[in-house]
Design a protein around this motif. Structure first.
Motif, short mmCIF file in Angstrom:
data_model
loop_
_atom_site.label_atom_id
_atom_site.label_comp_id
_atom_site.label_asym_id
_atom_site.label_seq_id
_atom_site.Cartn_x
_atom_site.Cartn_y
_atom_site.Cartn_z
N ILE A 2 0.85 -1.19 0.00
CA ILE A 2 0.00 0.00 0.00
C ILE A 2 0.89 1.24 0.00
O ILE A 2 1.80 1.37 0.83
N LYS A 14 3.48 0.54 2.77
CA LYS A 14 2.99 -0.39 3.78
C LYS A 14 2.94 -1.81 3.24
O LYS A 14 2.49 -2.06 2.12
N ASP A 15 3.42 -2.76 4.07
CA ASP A 15 3.24 -4.19 3.86
C ASP A 15 3.88 -4.68 2.56
O ASP A 15 3.23 -5.33 1.74
N SER A 27 6.47 -9.23 6.65
CA SER A 27 5.89 -7.93 6.31
C SER A 27 6.85 -6.80 6.65
O SER A 27 7.36 -6.73 7.77
N ASP A 29 7.60 -2.49 6.28
CA ASP A 29 7.17 -1.13 5.96
C ASP A 29 8.39 -0.29 5.63
O ASP A 29 9.49 -0.52 6.17
N ASP A 59 2.79 -2.32 12.82
CA ASP A 59 1.49 -1.75 12.46
C ASP A 59 0.85 -0.98 13.61
O ASP A 59 -0.18 -0.32 13.42
N GLU A 193 -7.12 -3.99 7.16
CA GLU A 193 -6.89 -2.98 6.12
C GLU A 193 -5.48 -3.06 5.55
O GLU A 193 -5.21 -2.52 4.47
N TYR A 194 -4.56 -3.72 6.28
CA TYR A 194 -3.19 -3.89 5.78
C TYR A 194 -2.95 -5.32 5.29
O TYR A 194 -2.29 -5.53 4.27
N SER A 195 -3.46 -6.32 6.00
CA SER A 195 -3.16 -7.71 5.67
C SER A 195 -4.13 -8.31 4.66
O SER A 195 -3.87 -9.39 4.13
N TRP A 199 -5.62 -11.84 6.53
CA TRP A 199 -5.82 -11.41 7.92
C TRP A 199 -6.23 -12.56 8.84
O TRP A 199 -5.59 -12.82 9.87
#
Length: 677
Positions: A2, A14-15, A27, A29, A59, A193-195, A199
């Protein structure tokens, strides 16, 4: 992956999914430098990269924060990688610093070096866990690892970490802070929202398969192969990149930076301040420094190739402390910054003598001093510093009442020491298991006693920390206690004191047998303290010498506090029950975004019997609330450790609720035979 909108010349990524050899994805960042006008595509513009590798859930930190953002504003990609089994990374974890974790980190470096946005020049940085992983991975010598900046790290996981010290078991910290804390942290959910579609799988994997590290540490009470895999001691030569080490005298890891510096054969620098286990710009006690500026100058040379003169500067930069009123709430330390090209080598010996004297030359007189083992001694020595934001030592006199004390005459001229001292004692005990603790103090003219450093040895480890042997009651043994490294200036008019006892509560778990101990001193049984003296710098009167190095100042600091009715650090006396206890409290809130915050709270209750040292217990509770617009999750972990004369008994309970309803529960119960601890 992201991409966030750029901010102040930085784009947050991100990620990024980083592959490993067995197919698990980690993961990562990144804070990436970008041109303000958007004229360059970050994904095709090569930059050097500085990576932090830790399990503390990236995160839960907001974008565009921390030193990763500072690195990016300086033209270096600031990256943070979640370890396997933690945060948003896949896989499972049952222990810290595993061989697999180290191999993952080395593989990540080589993968990152091949990406179009990386020049192939990669460094590692981190404090505590991130400092450990930096030196461990450097010892694997990945081709593209160019430099490391380990902060508050160890080179030996058995002798210099939060689990054991001098063959004795540490006490408050693993239950009240790190060890029990990781049980809950490793069970916290990643964020959808990130994974994305991973998730649910990631969270279920972490809940069901991650295991408490603490149980493994309790099962490995002596040094051996388990502790060696994450230690670089005795294999420093395997590190082939440059190293900039940062440490603190009041940190829990003052010894490894000096020992590592002494043995490395690569370009190196050592910076030691007066700090506790907090980053040097915010640590207590000060003076605090803008260490990020020093890191960036180092990286400009090693990652960007700039000839900026950093390698022509003194390689050893240390703060020499001096006497202050020993208050737990102080934020500064008197002293001066000293510069050396190498660690100086010198020593001075003081001998124990009759009448509680510490003298320059041994006397013919024979002496024997006796004391009773009191397992509650040590409460004035502060808290071992591995992450608790308080814990400075106070006036030592209450502990000295229950110790043997040996004191010099008033000094006629200053004495400066830099490095590790040693205490050699001839001892005997009525117990088969007994620890001996040494405290070095700076005594003022009014009698106030300020702690300089400490050392301890479980005497069953007198010849080997791998194969302990019980003491024979009444037999005399010569033991050597290594004091923690320090940099200290004893001013003229002060006195130097050595205190000897058999406890360091609450930092060490008490040995289980009551007993009486003798310290002998004579020509046949010399007992002494050897201190690493260095040349004394000139100063006017009782003023401290001038600084030999200049740093940009760090931040202002205040003593840690909670609400007025919530004391954070208490020593409690159960008068009728003849017990002494410790209670601690710590909390914080991280506002991750407008839609989420994470609230953390830690409490500890620790007790030891004054009459029965085998009867000790500790209960740590660690609660994490994830508060989101779409609901609330609570991860609550409780760890109980209690001891009897022959075993440690551990119970761990993990409870997770979602919107106040039970979601998951796990428990562990295990007993561990005491191995002469």
């Amino acid at each position: 992956m992201i991409e966030f909108e750029p901010k102040d010349g930085v784009r947050f990524i991100k990620d990024v999914r980083v592959p490993t050899a067995d197919g698990v994805e980690l993961s990562l960042d990144m804070h990436v430098p970008v041109e303000a006008d958007g004229s360059q595509d970050w994904a095709t513009t090569p930059r050097p990269l500085l990576m932090e590798y830790i399990p503390y859930r990236k995160d839960d930190s907001p974008p565009y924060s921390g030193y990763h953002n500072d690195f990016a504003q300086h033209g270096i990609i600031g990256a943070r990688l979640d370890c396997r089994g933690s945060g948003a990374s896949g896989g499972v974890t049952a222990d810290e610093y595993s061989v697999q974790e180290q191999l993952d980190g080395a593989a990540a470096i080589e993968w990152l070096a091949t990406q179009p946005w990386c020049t192939g020049k990669i460094g590692m940085i981190g404090a505590s866990y991130g400092g450990f992983t930096a030196v461990q991975i450097a010892a694997l010598a990945p081709e593209h690892l160019t430099t490391i900046i380990p902060i508050y790290f160890t080179d030996d996981r058995y002798t210099d970490d939060c689990h054991y010290r001098g063959g004795a078991m540490r006490c408050y910290y693993d239950i009240g802070a790190y060890g029990a804390s990781m049980i809950g942290m490793n069970a916290m959910p990643p964020y959808p929202e990130y994974s994305g579609q991973d998730w649910a799988r990631l969270w279920e994997e972490h809940i069901e398969q991650n295991a408490p590290y603490l149980l493994t540490w309790l099962a490995n009470q002596t040094d051996g192969a388990y502790w060696r895999s994450g230690s670089i001691r005795d294999r420093y030569e395997e590190i082939r990149c440059s190293v900039f080490m940062i440490g603190g005298w009041r940190d829990g890891y003052p010894n490894p930076p000096l020992r590592t510096f002494e043995h490395l054969i690569v370009p190196k620098r050592l910076l030691m301040g007066p700090w506790n286990h907090t980053r040097p710009n915010a640590a207590i006690p000060g003076p605090r420094v803008d260490y990020v500026s020093e890191v960036l100058r180092w990286c400009d040379h090693w990652l960007k190739g700039e000839d900026n003169g950093v390698m022509e500067e003194p390689a050893v930069q240390v703060y020499m402390q001096s006497y202050d009123e020993p208050r737990a709430d102080r934020t500064e330390t008197r002293g001066y910054w000293r510069a050396e090209q190498d660690l100086p080598m010198g020593e001075r010996i003081w001998s124990l003598a009759t009448g509680g004297r510490l003298i320059d030359e041994a006397e013919d007189q024979e002496g024997v001093d006796c004391y009773r083992y009191n397992p509650t001694v040590g409460t004035c020595g502060g808290l071992w510093s591995g992450g608790v934001p308080y814990g400075l030592p106070t006036d030592q006199r209450p502990d000295e009442i229950h110790s043997l004390n040996y004191t010099t005459e008033s000094l006629t001229e200053p004495v400066e020491i830099l490095g590790r001292g040693q205490v050699t004692l001839n001892i005997r005990s009525t117990a088969p298991v007994m620890a001996f603790a040494a405290r070095l103090s700076d005594v003022a003219t009014d009698g106030t006693s300020a702690l300089v450093c400490t050392g301890v040895l479980n005497a069953t480890r007198r010849t080997s920390i791998e194969e302990p042997q019980p003491l024979t009651p009444g037999q005399t043994y010569e033991i050597t206690i290594d004091l923690d490294a320090t940099g200290w200036r004893f001013e003229a008019g002060q006195r130097i004191r050595l205190s000897v006892c058999s406890a360091d509560f609450p930092n060490l778990w008490p040995t289980p047998y009551a007993g009486e101990n003798d310290v002998l001193f004579s020509k046949d049984y010399p007992s002494r303290v050897t201190l690493p003296t260095v040349a004394v710098r000139d100063a006017e009167g009782r003023a401290t010498p001038g600084d030999e190095i200049d740093f940009k100042p760090g931040d202002d600091a205040e003593p840690y506090r909670e609400a007025p009715n919530e004391p954070v650090w208490q020593i409690v006396r159960d008068v009728m029950g003849r017990r002494t206890g410790l209670t601690t409290l710590q909390s914080n809130v991280s506002r991750v975004s407008d839609d989420m915050e994470v609230r953390n709270k830690r409490t500890l209750d620790l007790w030891v019997s004054e009459d029965d040292p085998a009867n000790a217990s500790a209960k740590g509770r660690h609660t994490r609330h994830i508060v989101r617009r779409d609901g609330e999750m609570v991860v609550d972990s409780i760890c109980n450790l209690r001891s009897t004369v022959d075993a440690f008994h551990c119970t761990i309970d993990l409870n997770i609720t979602v919107d106040d309803l039970p979601h998951a529960q796990r428990r562990w119960v295990q007993s561990f035979p005491r191995q002469l601890l």
